[in-house]
Scaffold this motif. Sequence first.
Motif, PDB file in Angstrom:
ATOM      1  N   ALA A   1      57.109  36.697  43.764  1.00 20.88           N
ATOM      2  CA  ALA A   1      57.417  35.741  43.024  1.00 20.88           C
ATOM      3  C   ALA A   1      58.878  35.227  43.061  1.00 20.88           C
ATOM      4  O   ALA A   1      59.231  33.951  43.538  1.00 20.88           O
ATOM      5  CB  ALA A   1      57.148  35.928  41.538  1.00 20.88           C
ATOM      6  N   SER A   2      59.763  36.152  43.513  1.00 20.71           N
ATOM      7  CA  SER A   2      61.232  35.936  43.843  1.00 20.71           C
ATOM      8  C   SER A   2      61.287  35.320  44.977  1.00 20.71           C
ATOM      9  O   SER A   2      62.047  34.411  45.274  1.00 20.71           O
ATOM     10  CB  SER A   2      61.959  37.059  43.609  1.00 20.71           C
ATOM     11  OG  SER A   2      62.091  37.786  42.291  1.00 20.71           O
ATOM     12  N   ALA A   3      60.335  35.703  45.991  1.00 25.08           N
ATOM     13  CA  ALA A   3      60.494  35.088  47.341  1.00 25.08           C
ATOM     14  C   ALA A   3      60.011  33.504  47.178  1.00 25.08           C
ATOM     15  O   ALA A   3      60.577  32.540  47.914  1.00 25.08           O
ATOM     16  CB  ALA A   3      59.815  35.846  48.369  1.00 25.08           C
ATOM     17  N   GLN A   4      59.160  33.171  46.524  1.00 24.77           N
ATOM     18  CA  GLN A   4      58.649  32.060  46.526  1.00 24.77           C
ATOM     19  C   GLN A   4      59.504  31.135  45.748  1.00 24.77           C
ATOM     20  O   GLN A   4      59.647  29.877  46.184  1.00 24.77           O
ATOM     21  CB  GLN A   4      57.196  31.948  45.389  1.00 24.77           C
ATOM     22  CG  GLN A   4      56.025  32.515  46.377  1.00 24.77           C
ATOM     23  CD  GLN A   4      54.575  32.742  45.127  1.00 24.77           C
ATOM     24  OE1 GLN A   4      54.874  33.438  44.308  1.00 24.77           O
ATOM     25  NE2 GLN A   4      53.564  32.436  45.748  1.00 24.77           N
ATOM     26  N   ALA A   5      60.218  31.527  44.400  1.00 24.43           N
ATOM     27  CA  ALA A   5      61.282  30.729  44.142  1.00 24.43           C
ATOM     28  C   ALA A   5      62.361  30.373  44.923  1.00 24.43           C
ATOM     29  O   ALA A   5      62.703  29.249  44.977  1.00 24.43           O
ATOM     30  CB  ALA A   5      61.651  31.523  42.881  1.00 24.43           C
TER      31      ALA A   5
ATOM     32  N   ASN B   1      47.650  22.199  27.232  1.00 31.09           N
ATOM     33  CA  ASN B   1      48.294  23.280  28.168  1.00 31.09           C
ATOM     34  C   ASN B   1      48.703  22.540  29.087  1.00 31.09           C
ATOM     35  O   ASN B   1      48.678  22.849  30.550  1.00 31.09           O
ATOM     36  CB  ASN B   1      47.033  24.090  28.631  1.00 31.09           C
ATOM     37  CG  ASN B   1      46.220  24.786  27.809  1.00 31.09           C
ATOM     38  OD1 ASN B   1      46.689  25.570  26.887  1.00 31.09           O
ATOM     39  ND2 ASN B   1      44.846  24.582  27.880  1.00 31.09           N
ATOM     40  N   ALA B   2      49.688  21.551  28.923  1.00 31.23           N
ATOM     41  CA  ALA B   2      50.628  20.887  29.938  1.00 31.23           C
ATOM     42  C   ALA B   2      51.476  22.062  30.583  1.00 31.23           C
ATOM     43  O   ALA B   2      52.226  22.806  29.899  1.00 31.23           O
ATOM     44  CB  ALA B   2      51.463  19.916  29.149  1.00 31.23           C
ATOM     45  N   PRO B   3      51.511  21.875  31.993  1.00 33.18           N
ATOM     46  CA  PRO B   3      52.108  23.059  32.680  1.00 33.18           C
ATOM     47  C   PRO B   3      53.606  23.153  32.581  1.00 33.18           C
ATOM     48  O   PRO B   3      54.084  24.294  32.548  1.00 33.18           O
ATOM     49  CB  PRO B   3      51.632  22.907  34.005  1.00 33.18           C
ATOM     50  CG  PRO B   3      51.372  21.195  34.162  1.00 33.18           C
ATOM     51  CD  PRO B   3      50.425  20.891  33.004  1.00 33.18           C
ATOM     52  N   LEU B   4      54.355  22.171  32.206  1.00 32.95           N
ATOM     53  CA  LEU B   4      55.722  22.366  32.064  1.00 32.95           C
ATOM     54  C   LEU B   4      56.152  22.776  30.865  1.00 32.95           C
ATOM     55  O   LEU B   4      57.182  23.616  30.599  1.00 32.95           O
ATOM     56  CB  LEU B   4      56.298  20.717  32.117  1.00 32.95           C
ATOM     57  CG  LEU B   4      56.514  20.109  33.539  1.00 32.95           C
ATOM     58  CD1 LEU B   4      57.173  18.767  33.403  1.00 32.95           C
ATOM     59  CD2 LEU B   4      57.058  21.054  34.808  1.00 32.95           C
ATOM     60  N   ILE B   5      55.231  22.563  29.863  1.00 37.69           N
ATOM     61  CA  ILE B   5      55.688  23.080  28.486  1.00 37.69           C
ATOM     62  C   ILE B   5      54.964  24.744  28.596  1.00 37.69           C
ATOM     63  O   ILE B   5      55.715  25.352  27.973  1.00 37.69           O
ATOM     64  CB  ILE B   5      54.701  22.362  27.596  1.00 37.69           C
ATOM     65  CG1 ILE B   5      55.312  20.885  27.303  1.00 37.69           C
ATOM     66  CG2 ILE B   5      54.980  23.057  26.088  1.00 37.69           C
ATOM     67  CD1 ILE B   5      54.451  20.063  26.290  1.00 37.69           C
TER      68      ILE B   5
ATOM     69  N   ALA C   1      50.315  28.068  34.751  1.00 35.94           N
ATOM     70  CA  ALA C   1      51.260  26.668  34.793  1.00 35.94           C
ATOM     71  C   ALA C   1      51.443  26.768  36.277  1.00 35.94           C
ATOM     72  O   ALA C   1      51.466  25.564  36.846  1.00 35.94           O
ATOM     73  CB  ALA C   1      52.514  26.877  33.915  1.00 35.94           C
ATOM     74  N   MET C   2      51.790  27.622  37.110  1.00 34.12           N
ATOM     75  CA  MET C   2      52.415  27.369  38.635  1.00 34.12           C
ATOM     76  C   MET C   2      51.022  27.144  39.668  1.00 34.12           C
ATOM     77  O   MET C   2      51.173  26.550  40.444  1.00 34.12           O
ATOM     78  CB  MET C   2      52.775  28.683  39.081  1.00 34.12           C
ATOM     79  CG  MET C   2      54.258  29.127  38.138  1.00 34.12           C
ATOM     80  SD  MET C   2      55.333  27.846  38.116  1.00 34.12           S
ATOM     81  CE  MET C   2      55.735  27.355  39.670  1.00 34.12           C
ATOM     82  N   ALA C   3      49.530  27.516  39.086  1.00 37.82           N
ATOM     83  CA  ALA C   3      48.666  26.979  39.789  1.00 37.82           C
ATOM     84  C   ALA C   3      48.647  25.479  39.736  1.00 37.82           C
ATOM     85  O   ALA C   3      48.222  24.952  40.687  1.00 37.82           O
ATOM     86  CB  ALA C   3      47.509  27.596  39.068  1.00 37.82           C
ATOM     87  N   ARG C   4      49.466  24.832  38.696  1.00 38.80           N
ATOM     88  CA  ARG C   4      49.461  23.589  38.778  1.00 38.80           C
ATOM     89  C   ARG C   4      50.666  22.732  39.179  1.00 38.80           C
ATOM     90  O   ARG C   4      50.603  21.600  39.307  1.00 38.80           O
ATOM     91  CB  ARG C   4      48.860  22.894  37.176  1.00 38.80           C
ATOM     92  CG  ARG C   4      46.985  23.328  37.131  1.00 38.80           C
ATOM     93  CD  ARG C   4      46.809  23.081  35.747  1.00 38.80           C
ATOM     94  NE  ARG C   4      47.528  23.987  34.633  1.00 38.80           N
ATOM     95  CZ  ARG C   4      47.671  23.720  33.633  1.00 38.80           C
ATOM     96  NH1 ARG C   4      47.497  22.731  32.768  1.00 38.80           N
ATOM     97  NH2 ARG C   4      48.330  24.784  32.865  1.00 38.80           N
ATOM     98  N   GLU C   5      51.752  23.537  38.830  1.00 31.59           N
ATOM     99  CA  GLU C   5      52.926  23.094  39.276  1.00 31.59           C
ATOM    100  C   GLU C   5      53.559  24.045  40.452  1.00 31.59           C
ATOM    101  O   GLU C   5      54.235  24.836  39.997  1.00 31.59           O
ATOM    102  CB  GLU C   5      54.031  22.994  37.745  1.00 31.59           C
ATOM    103  CG  GLU C   5      53.676  21.739  36.947  1.00 31.59           C
ATOM    104  CD  GLU C   5      54.453  20.606  37.498  1.00 31.59           C
ATOM    105  OE1 GLU C   5      55.027  20.563  38.543  1.00 31.59           O
ATOM    106  OE2 GLU C   5      53.964  19.748  37.029  1.00 31.59           O
ATOM    107  N   THR C   6      53.304  23.729  41.370  1.00 30.78           N
ATOM    108  CA  THR C   6      53.431  24.577  42.497  1.00 30.78           C
ATOM    109  C   THR C   6      54.815  24.757  43.069  1.00 30.78           C
ATOM    110  O   THR C   6      55.292  25.274  43.870  1.00 30.78           O
ATOM    111  CB  THR C   6      52.475  24.263  43.695  1.00 30.78           C
ATOM    112  OG1 THR C   6      52.613  23.095  44.176  1.00 30.78           O
ATOM    113  CG2 THR C   6      50.917  24.534  43.222  1.00 30.78           C
ATOM    114  N   GLU C   7      55.661  23.487  42.461  1.00 34.20           N
ATOM    115  CA  GLU C   7      56.923  23.431  42.987  1.00 34.20           C
ATOM    116  C   GLU C   7      58.069  23.616  41.952  1.00 34.20           C
ATOM    117  O   GLU C   7      59.053  22.866  42.270  1.00 34.20           O
ATOM    118  CB  GLU C   7      57.058  21.983  43.944  1.00 34.20           C
ATOM    119  CG  GLU C   7      56.326  21.853  45.030  1.00 34.20           C
ATOM    120  CD  GLU C   7      56.288  20.674  45.837  1.00 34.20           C
ATOM    121  OE1 GLU C   7      57.171  19.713  45.571  1.00 34.20           O
ATOM    122  OE2 GLU C   7      55.684  20.521  46.903  1.00 34.20           O
ATOM    123  N   GLN C   8      58.038  24.164  41.205  1.00 36.77           N
ATOM    124  CA  GLN C   8      58.931  24.427  40.030  1.00 36.77           C
ATOM    125  C   GLN C   8      59.514  26.041  40.168  1.00 36.77           C
ATOM    126  O   GLN C   8      58.882  27.042  39.597  1.00 36.77           O
ATOM    127  CB  GLN C   8      58.201  24.493  38.652  1.00 36.77           C
ATOM    128  CG  GLN C   8      57.838  23.127  38.289  1.00 36.77           C
ATOM    129  CD  GLN C   8      58.926  21.974  38.271  1.00 36.77           C
ATOM    130  OE1 GLN C   8      60.067  22.708  37.485  1.00 36.77           O
ATOM    131  NE2 GLN C   8      59.154  20.864  38.731  1.00 36.77           N
TER     132      GLN C   8
END
Length: 498
Positions: free
Chosen positions: A417-421, A356-360, A387-394
Motif C-alpha cells: 500500500a505504501s508503494a502504491q501511494a 458509500n461515496a468513495p471519497l467519503i 473505496a480504493m477499488a473505485r478511487e484508484t488514484e488517491q
Amino acid sequence: MLLRLVLFRKITKTTAIATAVALLVAPMAALAQEEKLGILRDTETEQLLRDYTRPILRVANLEKQNIQVTIINQPVFNAFVADGHRIFVNHGALLQSETPNQIIGVLAHETGHLAGGHLARLREQLAQAQTQMIVAMVLGAGALIAGARSGAGGNGMADAGAAAISAPQTVIMRSLLSYQRQQEESADRAGVKFLTATQQSAKGMYETFKRFTNDSLFSAHGADPYYQSHPMPAERVAALEEIARTSPYWDKKDDPALQLRHDMMRAKISGFLERQDTVYRRYPLSNTSLPARYAHAITTYLHGDLNNALGQIDSLIQVQPNNPYFYELRGQALIEGGRPAEAIPALRKAVTLSNNAPLIEILLGQALVAADNKANTEEAINILRNAMARETEQPIGYTQLAMAFARKGDLAEADLASAQAAFLRGDNKTAKDLASRAKTRFAVGTPGWVKADDIVSAKLPAGQKKDGPKFQFETGSSQNRTGHLLGPGRQPDSDASQ
C-alpha cells in the motif's frame, strides 16, 4: 473529502511549431514553460455535475463513454475539453454561474466539442499544418542558402527566401484559427440542440456568453478577426441568441430544488476557496439562507474556530438531517481539528446517506486510523479497500491503508500500500524500493506479489508526478485541448463578491 486539491503540472516547449499550436489551442498560457493547475475533488459538487451532464450526454449519444467533469482550481470563468473522456471546468465558472441553467449551457457547449470529434479533427489539422510549415521552411531555407552563395547579388533571392518562410506560416496559422472558429460555432449549435432535446432552456448559455461580451469586445478591439481562435464575441452572441430563442423551452426556469443544490455548491466553493472577508462580503451575516450558513460554517472551521463551526454545522443538520455532506463537513472539521474519534459517527452517517461515496469512505478510513484504536483496524482496512477499488488514484487512501495494515502487523500489505501511494505521488524510487521489499514478504505468484512486481517493473515518465507534503501531482498538457468557452483575456477578480 471536501475540495481536496490535486495539482496538474503542465509543461510546454516553446519550439516554433509547439508555440504555434499553443497559441491556437491554449492562448492563455501559450508561452508558459511550466504551469500548475489544481484539480478539486468533492463528492457533493461532482454528483451535481453528473446530474447536470447525464441528460446532455444521453441525447449526444455519449452516455456510455464514461465522460467525467473535472474541476480545475482556477477563478477564471472557463471550460474546455482536453481528451475524449473529460470536460474540465474551472471552479470560477461554477462560482460565477448564478443558475444551474447557466453552467449546464457551458457543459452542453463542451459536449458539442466531444460529440463533434473536434479534438481528433484538430489534431489532423495540426499535423497537416506542421507538414506544410516544414515544407515551407525547407523551400525558404533553400532560397536563403542560394542567396548567400550568390554574394551581394543574391540579396533579392535571400529576401525571397525569408518571405517564403514567413508568408506560408501566416497563411497556415490563419487557416488553423479559422478552422477552430468553425468548431466553436459548431459546438454552440450542438449545445443548443442538446438543451432543446432535454427540454432545457438555452437562455443560460446565452446569458453566460453575453455577460462577458463587453469585456471580450474591449480586449478584442482592433483585433484581426482572422487571428481569433473563437468567433468575434458580438457575432457569436448574436448567432447564439438567434438559434437559442427558437427553442420552445427558452423561458423554462430551473427546478427550485436544483437551484438550491446549485446555490449550496457555490457556497461551498466560496467557503473553501475564498478569503474569509470575501466570504462574508458574498454572504453577509445578515444572510440567514441555507447556502449562506453553509459558507459561514466552512470558513469558520477553516479559520480555527472549531467549536463555533460545529455548532453551525449542527444547526444545518437540524434543517436537513438526511444531507450526507453536512455530516461529512462535521467529520472533516473534527479530523483536521485533532479529534478523529469524534469524527467517526458523523462520517459513518455520511457514508450511509451518500450510498458509500468513495471519497467519503476514505475520509472515514482516515478517521478510524487516526483514532489510534486497534479495534477499528479491520473496519478501516475493509472500508479503505472498498473505496480504493473505485478511487484508484488517491494516494491518501493507500497511505491510510498502509497504516492500518502496519497496525495489524501485516507488513507485506503495508509495504504494498505504501508503494502504491508513492507511485501515485510520483516518487518512483521509493515506490520501487517498497514494492521490492513487499515482494520478499509475499509468496511468489500471489495477488500481492504480482501487484508489487508490476510497480517494480513500471516505468514512470520523467517528471510525470512530483509530490509535496500535502498535494498530489499529475501531468497534463496545455496542448491538444479545445473548447475554451470564452477565449483569452478574461481574468476576473477572485475576491470580487457578487
